[in-house]
Design a protein around this motif. Sequence first.
Motif, PDB file in Angstrom:
ATOM      1  N   VAL A 166       0.803  -1.232   0.000  1.00 19.57           N
ATOM      2  CA  VAL A 166       0.000   0.000   0.000  1.00 19.57           C
ATOM      3  C   VAL A 166       0.829   1.272   0.000  1.00 19.57           C
ATOM      4  O   VAL A 166       0.258   2.372  -0.067  1.00 19.57           O
ATOM      5  N   GLY A 167       2.154   1.177   0.076  1.00 18.71           N
ATOM      6  CA  GLY A 167       2.992   2.368   0.138  1.00 18.71           C
ATOM      7  C   GLY A 167       3.221   2.818   1.574  1.00 18.71           C
ATOM      8  O   GLY A 167       2.459   2.488   2.487  1.00 18.71           O
ATOM      9  N   TYR A 168       4.300   3.617   1.748  1.00 18.97           N
ATOM     10  CA  TYR A 168       4.708   4.024   3.107  1.00 18.97           C
ATOM     11  C   TYR A 168       3.630   4.827   3.826  1.00 18.97           C
ATOM     12  O   TYR A 168       3.279   4.530   4.972  1.00 18.97           O
ATOM     13  N   ALA A 169       3.092   5.851   3.169  1.00 25.21           N
ATOM     14  CA  ALA A 169       2.173   6.755   3.871  1.00 25.21           C
ATOM     15  C   ALA A 169       0.919   6.030   4.341  1.00 25.21           C
ATOM     16  O   ALA A 169       0.470   6.203   5.480  1.00 25.21           O
ATOM     17  N   ARG A 170       0.332   5.204   3.471  1.00 26.86           N
ATOM     18  CA  ARG A 170      -0.880   4.483   3.855  1.00 26.86           C
ATOM     19  C   ARG A 170      -0.556   3.437   4.925  1.00 26.86           C
ATOM     20  O   ARG A 170      -1.331   3.238   5.868  1.00 26.86           O
ATOM     21  N   ALA A 171       0.601   2.777   4.796  1.00 28.27           N
ATOM     22  CA  ALA A 171       0.987   1.796   5.818  1.00 28.27           C
ATOM     23  C   ALA A 171       1.148   2.475   7.174  1.00 28.27           C
ATOM     24  O   ALA A 171       0.702   1.946   8.200  1.00 28.27           O
ATOM     25  N   LEU A 172       1.787   3.650   7.179  1.00 24.53           N
ATOM     26  CA  LEU A 172       1.951   4.384   8.435  1.00 24.53           C
ATOM     27  C   LEU A 172       0.598   4.754   9.024  1.00 24.53           C
ATOM     28  O   LEU A 172       0.365   4.579  10.235  1.00 24.53           O
ATOM     29  N   GLU A 173      -0.296   5.237   8.194  1.00 19.37           N
ATOM     30  CA  GLU A 173      -1.623   5.629   8.684  1.00 19.37           C
ATOM     31  C   GLU A 173      -2.374   4.441   9.269  1.00 19.37           C
ATOM     32  O   GLU A 173      -2.985   4.534  10.331  1.00 19.37           O
ATOM     33  N   ILE A 174      -2.314   3.297   8.603  1.00 15.95           N
ATOM     34  CA  ILE A 174      -3.006   2.099   9.094  1.00 15.95           C
ATOM     35  C   ILE A 174      -2.431   1.658  10.441  1.00 15.95           C
ATOM     36  O   ILE A 174      -3.168   1.316  11.369  1.00 15.95           O
TER      37      ILE A 174
END
Length: 258
Positions: A166-174
């Motif tokens: 999902v990419g870094y930003a979405r992974a961080l948000e999750i």
Amino acid sequence: MTEQHTGIRVTVDGAVATLTLDRPEIRNAQDPVMWAAMADAIRSFDDTVRVVVVRGAGGTFSAGLNLRLLDPARTGEPGNLVDVVALSDEGARHAIGVFQEPFALLADGPFLTVAVVEGHAIGAGFQLALACDLRLAADSARFCMKEPALGLVPDLAGTKPLVDAVGYARALEICATARTVEADEALRLGLVQQCVPAAEVDDALAALVGALTAHDAVAVRETRELLRAAPGRTAREQRLAERTAQVPLLRRAVQRLG
């Protein structure tokens, strides 16, 4: 052939092995004893196994870590995580490395892997699904990386495949929000490759496994390795890898047709 291990059930039917988390009474919560059984089972698969299916009994994939193992009153019990805390930093890192083994064996094995996610995949359950090449979800599936809400990090080899998916930003948000990702969003994000009504999961799995085993095993395995390594290579390096993989396959194809 079906074998029962500690907390898991393993069935091998020709080219397909199914590893079922089998503690429905605690929503297939995981612990180090179960992880050791999983690792032993995966290591036992021979070269005839082309696809490994991972699923949970009782309509739930896995509720994650069995939190009773964090209870200081249970020190000395098999797999208790309180005992890990008492180790040196090096010893604790080694222990966690052992816990990671079944996740790594699924990710790095010579077979294709499919997670069938019904109900909750929380924490360790989410990471177990991420260890697999493909994820087939029921519309009841719910994913949550719960560890930050417990003051922990995801440490069962799940962070890289999550970022890859999902990419870094979405992974961080999750992860940072520890929110629930429902099945339809998981499909949109690329966390799962297929989402079907719960009543259709077994039929969809049979169709997927049939398609995955329909073609030459060596060619499928080599293609998988090319695709897995592609993000870490330059275009030139990937073209070389393609050529290198293709030469023996071309020779084999010519011999078959000759």
